[in-house]
Design a protein around this motif. Structure first.
Motif, mmCIF file in Angstrom:
data_model
loop_
_atom_site.group_PDB
_atom_site.id
_atom_site.type_symbol
_atom_site.label_atom_id
_atom_site.label_comp_id
_atom_site.label_asym_id
_atom_site.label_seq_id
_atom_site.Cartn_x
_atom_site.Cartn_y
_atom_site.Cartn_z
ATOM 1 N N ALA A 187 0.589 -1.002 -0.041
ATOM 2 C CA ALA A 187 0.007 0.356 -0.002
ATOM 3 C C ALA A 187 0.728 1.009 -0.065
ATOM 4 C CB ALA A 187 -0.635 0.177 0.880
ATOM 5 N N VAL A 188 1.914 0.736 -0.187
ATOM 6 C CA VAL A 188 2.843 2.651 -0.075
ATOM 7 C C VAL A 188 2.343 3.372 -1.063
ATOM 8 C CG1 VAL A 188 4.792 3.328 0.445
ATOM 9 C CG2 VAL A 188 5.149 0.738 0.840
ATOM 10 N N GLY A 189 1.980 3.194 -1.882
ATOM 11 C CA GLY A 189 2.146 4.005 -3.030
ATOM 12 C C GLY A 189 0.646 4.691 -3.362
ATOM 13 N N GLY A 190 -0.171 4.659 -2.529
ATOM 14 C CA GLY A 190 -1.613 4.022 -2.559
ATOM 15 C C GLY A 190 -1.992 5.871 -2.118
ATOM 16 N N CYS A 191 -0.895 6.437 -1.754
ATOM 17 C CA CYS A 191 -1.467 8.318 -1.601
ATOM 18 C C CYS A 191 -0.056 8.607 -2.592
ATOM 19 C CB CYS A 191 -1.965 8.694 -0.756
ATOM 20 S SG CYS A 191 -3.028 8.411 0.099
ATOM 21 N N ILE A 192 -0.627 9.063 -3.661
ATOM 22 C CA ILE A 192 0.819 9.786 -4.628
ATOM 23 C C ILE A 192 -0.468 11.156 -4.171
ATOM 24 C CG2 ILE A 192 1.493 10.327 -6.654
ATOM 25 C CD1 ILE A 192 1.935 7.353 -5.712
ATOM 26 N N GLY A 193 1.473 12.202 -3.618
ATOM 27 C CA GLY A 193 1.511 12.765 -3.400
ATOM 28 C C GLY A 193 1.777 13.346 -1.774
ATOM 29 N N TRP A 194 0.769 14.794 -1.651
ATOM 30 C CA TRP A 194 1.317 15.333 0.038
ATOM 31 C C TRP A 194 1.564 16.685 -0.253
ATOM 32 C CZ3 TRP A 194 3.497 18.252 3.146
ATOM 33 C CH2 TRP A 194 3.526 17.760 4.757
ATOM 34 N N PRO A 195 0.858 17.181 0.170
ATOM 35 C CA PRO A 195 -0.660 16.505 1.502
ATOM 36 C C PRO A 195 -1.571 16.085 0.978
ATOM 37 C CG PRO A 195 -0.611 19.530 1.450
ATOM 38 C CD PRO A 195 0.557 18.811 1.143
ATOM 39 N N LEU A 196 -2.292 16.638 -0.321
ATOM 40 C CA LEU A 196 -2.965 15.373 -0.928
ATOM 41 C C LEU A 196 -3.039 14.074 -1.526
ATOM 42 C CD1 LEU A 196 -4.568 18.520 -3.467
ATOM 43 C CD2 LEU A 196 -5.014 18.215 -0.818
ATOM 44 N N CYS A 197 -3.949 13.638 -0.675
ATOM 45 C CA CYS A 197 -3.528 12.174 -1.428
ATOM 46 C C CYS A 197 -4.309 11.957 -2.935
ATOM 47 C CB CYS A 197 -4.281 10.876 -0.172
ATOM 48 S SG CYS A 197 -3.814 9.427 -0.880
ATOM 49 N N ASN A 198 -3.220 11.712 -3.751
ATOM 50 C CA ASN A 198 -4.139 11.270 -5.059
ATOM 51 C C ASN A 198 -4.485 12.875 -5.542
ATOM 52 O OD1 ASN A 198 -2.691 8.655 -5.096
ATOM 53 N ND2 ASN A 198 -4.878 7.826 -4.997
ATOM 54 N N GLY A 199 -4.448 13.219 -5.501
ATOM 55 C CA GLY A 199 -4.975 15.210 -6.011
ATOM 56 C C GLY A 199 -6.133 15.162 -5.078
ATOM 57 N N GLU A 200 -6.572 14.656 -4.121
ATOM 58 C CA GLU A 200 -7.851 14.504 -3.798
ATOM 59 C C GLU A 200 -7.298 14.985 -1.911
ATOM 60 O OE1 GLU A 200 -11.202 12.848 -6.042
ATOM 61 O OE2 GLU A 200 -9.761 11.433 -5.317
ATOM 62 N N VAL A 201 -8.475 15.556 -1.474
ATOM 63 C CA VAL A 201 -8.694 16.185 0.325
ATOM 64 C C VAL A 201 -8.532 14.940 0.441
ATOM 65 C CG1 VAL A 201 -9.570 16.242 1.944
ATOM 66 C CG2 VAL A 201 -9.223 18.513 0.208
ATOM 67 N N ILE A 202 -10.371 14.329 -0.048
ATOM 68 C CA ILE A 202 -10.622 13.188 0.275
ATOM 69 C C ILE A 202 -10.661 11.803 -0.880
ATOM 70 C CG2 ILE A 202 -12.373 10.913 1.793
ATOM 71 C CD1 ILE A 202 -12.764 13.844 2.812
ATOM 72 N N PRO A 203 -9.682 10.939 -0.817
ATOM 73 C CA PRO A 203 -10.268 9.968 -2.320
ATOM 74 C C PRO A 203 -10.442 9.099 -2.743
ATOM 75 C CG PRO A 203 -7.849 9.772 -0.629
ATOM 76 C CD PRO A 203 -8.767 10.500 -0.418
ATOM 77 N N GLU A 204 -10.676 8.663 -3.499
ATOM 78 C CA GLU A 204 -11.346 6.770 -3.987
ATOM 79 C C GLU A 204 -10.663 6.129 -3.073
ATOM 80 O OE1 GLU A 204 -13.423 4.377 -6.635
ATOM 81 O OE2 GLU A 204 -12.087 5.835 -7.096
ATOM 82 N N MET A 205 -11.354 5.687 -1.462
ATOM 83 C CA MET A 205 -10.955 4.572 -0.425
ATOM 84 C C MET A 205 -11.190 3.280 -1.321
ATOM 85 S SD MET A 205 -10.726 6.289 2.008
ATOM 86 C CE MET A 205 -10.581 7.702 2.869
ATOM 87 N N VAL A 206 -10.113 3.012 -2.528
ATOM 88 C CA VAL A 206 -9.883 1.707 -2.622
ATOM 89 C C VAL A 206 -8.893 0.831 -2.423
ATOM 90 C CG1 VAL A 206 -11.896 1.897 -4.643
ATOM 91 C CG2 VAL A 206 -8.701 1.991 -5.324
ATOM 92 N N GLY A 207 -8.801 -0.066 -2.683
ATOM 93 C CA GLY A 207 -7.110 -1.153 -1.937
ATOM 94 C C GLY A 207 -6.237 -0.183 -0.971
ATOM 95 N N GLY A 208 -5.121 0.232 -1.306
ATOM 96 C CA GLY A 208 -3.844 0.261 -0.533
ATOM 97 C C GLY A 208 -3.703 1.902 -0.061
ATOM 98 N N THR A 209 -5.050 3.060 -1.532
ATOM 99 C CA THR A 209 -4.713 4.056 -0.692
ATOM 100 C C THR A 209 -5.766 4.378 0.441
ATOM 101 O OG1 THR A 209 -5.408 5.069 -3.434
ATOM 102 C CG2 THR A 209 -6.470 6.273 -1.918
ATOM 103 N N THR A 210 -6.555 3.299 0.846
ATOM 104 C CA THR A 210 -7.880 3.313 1.851
ATOM 105 C C THR A 210 -6.537 3.302 3.421
ATOM 106 O OG1 THR A 210 -9.398 2.510 0.690
ATOM 107 C CG2 THR A 210 -9.292 2.331 3.662
ATOM 108 N N VAL A 211 -5.758 2.500 3.243
ATOM 109 C CA VAL A 211 -4.838 2.063 4.098
ATOM 110 C C VAL A 211 -3.726 3.328 4.467
ATOM 111 C CG1 VAL A 211 -2.592 0.605 4.761
ATOM 112 C CG2 VAL A 211 -4.852 -0.020 3.353
ATOM 113 N N VAL A 212 -3.239 3.519 3.276
ATOM 114 C CA VAL A 212 -2.563 4.283 3.900
ATOM 115 C C VAL A 212 -3.170 6.837 3.742
ATOM 116 C CG1 VAL A 212 -0.830 6.406 2.085
ATOM 117 C CG2 VAL A 212 -1.013 3.603 1.674
ATOM 118 N N PHE A 213 -4.422 6.236 3.735
ATOM 119 C CA PHE A 213 -5.479 7.449 4.032
ATOM 120 C C PHE A 213 -5.593 7.532 5.474
ATOM 121 C CE2 PHE A 213 -9.069 10.590 4.088
ATOM 122 C CZ PHE A 213 -8.640 11.287 3.616
#
Length: 316
Positions: A187-213
């Motif tokens: 899940a390490v690459g679940g959120c690309i970018g910082w402080p936003l996650c994948n360019g969103e304040v609240i990203p789509e909660m799928v897979g590794g993105t959920t764990v990292v967020f």
């Protein structure tokens, strides 16, 4: 007696430094995916006492070697503390360090022989962190910080703040566990970018993105909790007290920890990623150690409050 006390201080420092090195090397093993560098063998490495040289086997076997050496140092420290130290707290700390060192060694061996889930592997870092915290407290017992810890910095903290200190301490361990869980998953690459996650304040909660967020939100809440805790403590503790300094150091470290988390994310895909990850592990270890010191010191402020209340003149 002076020689014994000096020896106890030296051994406790060696134990603390060794545990810190184990934490860093453990993070290195995880980040370089060297956990299987010795195959399914333990304590041997690929069936040999001195394995064939590969980067993975060297990193993994070096980690095992350091754990063994530090374990022996801690054993010697434990024996001397129980034989010669009159400090009850020192015996509790060295006993806790020995307990969690054994547990993390057993868990590490199990992870090699029998593949474990990411949730279980994350406990390995958690046990190592507790071992480091106990050895840190043990070392501080034999320094001037130990005396300040015993006196609670001559500070009276309210019961509410003392409960808050321990609440933040326990919560910080949960955040650390979440971070270790992220490292042991894909899940390490679940959120690309910082402080936003994948360019969103609240990203789509799928897979590794959920764990990292979830880990990011938990880390942000920890930062706010420590900030609030510091602001409350400064209303009851003087700037020169042990409690105040520990709360201030915790605030500085959690800010650095959050920034280092951003550094890790931005470093993904670059050569500096390993350095960023190790820095993140170092800072979280220091933060948890300082929070443990704050927690123990807050307990002594409770005793200090009771003594002062007992000594106060009673109205007829």
């Amino acid at each position: 007696m002076m020689n014994i006390q000096k020896r106890l201080k030296q051994l406790s420092f060696a134990s603390m430094a060794g545990m810190f090195l184990i934490l860093v090397m453990g993070a290195l093993v995880t980040k370089t995916e060297s956990g299987r560098g010795c195959g399914d063998d333990w304590p041997l490495c690929n069936g040999k006492f001195v394995p064939a040289y590969t980067i993975e086997s060297f990193i993994e076997y070096s980690h095992r070697f350091v754990v063994g050496v530090v374990g022996l140092i801690l054993l010697a420290t434990t024996i001397l503390v129980f034989l010669y130290s009159k400090r009850k707290d020192a015996k509790w700390y060295v006993g806790g360090a020995m307990l969690f060192t054994v547990l993390q060694a057993i868990l590490g061996a199990m992870a090699v022989v029998w593949p474990q889930s990411s949730a279980v592997l994350a406990l390995h870092f958690g046990f190592s962190l507790l071992s480091f915290a106990f050895t840190l407290l043990l070392y501080l017992v034999f320094t001037r910080f130990g005396e300040a810890m015993n006196q609670g910095g001559r500070t009276r903290l309210s019961a509410g703040i003392r409960w808050a200190v321990w609440g933040v301490l326990i919560y910080s361990y949960v955040v650390v566990y979440l971070g270790a869980f992220v490292r042991h998953t894909e899940a390490v690459g679940g959120c690309i970018g910082w402080p936003l996650c994948n360019g969103e304040v609240i990203p789509e909660m799928v897979g590794g993105t959920t764990v990292v967020f979830i880990h990011r939100v938990a880390a942000a809440l920890l930062g706010l909790s420590i900030l609030a805790l510091f602001l409350f403590i400064r209303t009851q503790a003087s700037p020169g007290s042990a409690v105040y300094r520990a709360a201030l150091y915790s605030l500085v470290l959690v800010i650095l920890q959050i920034l280092s988390g951003g550094f890790v994310t931005l470093a993904i895909g670059y050569d500096i990623y390993l350095v960023a990850s190790l820095l993140h592990a170092v800072l979280v270890s220091c933060l948890f150690g300082v929070l443990c010191y704050l927690g123990i010191t807050s307990l002594y402020t409770a005793e200090q409050s009771k003594l002062q209340a007992y000594a106060a003149p009673r109205l007829p």
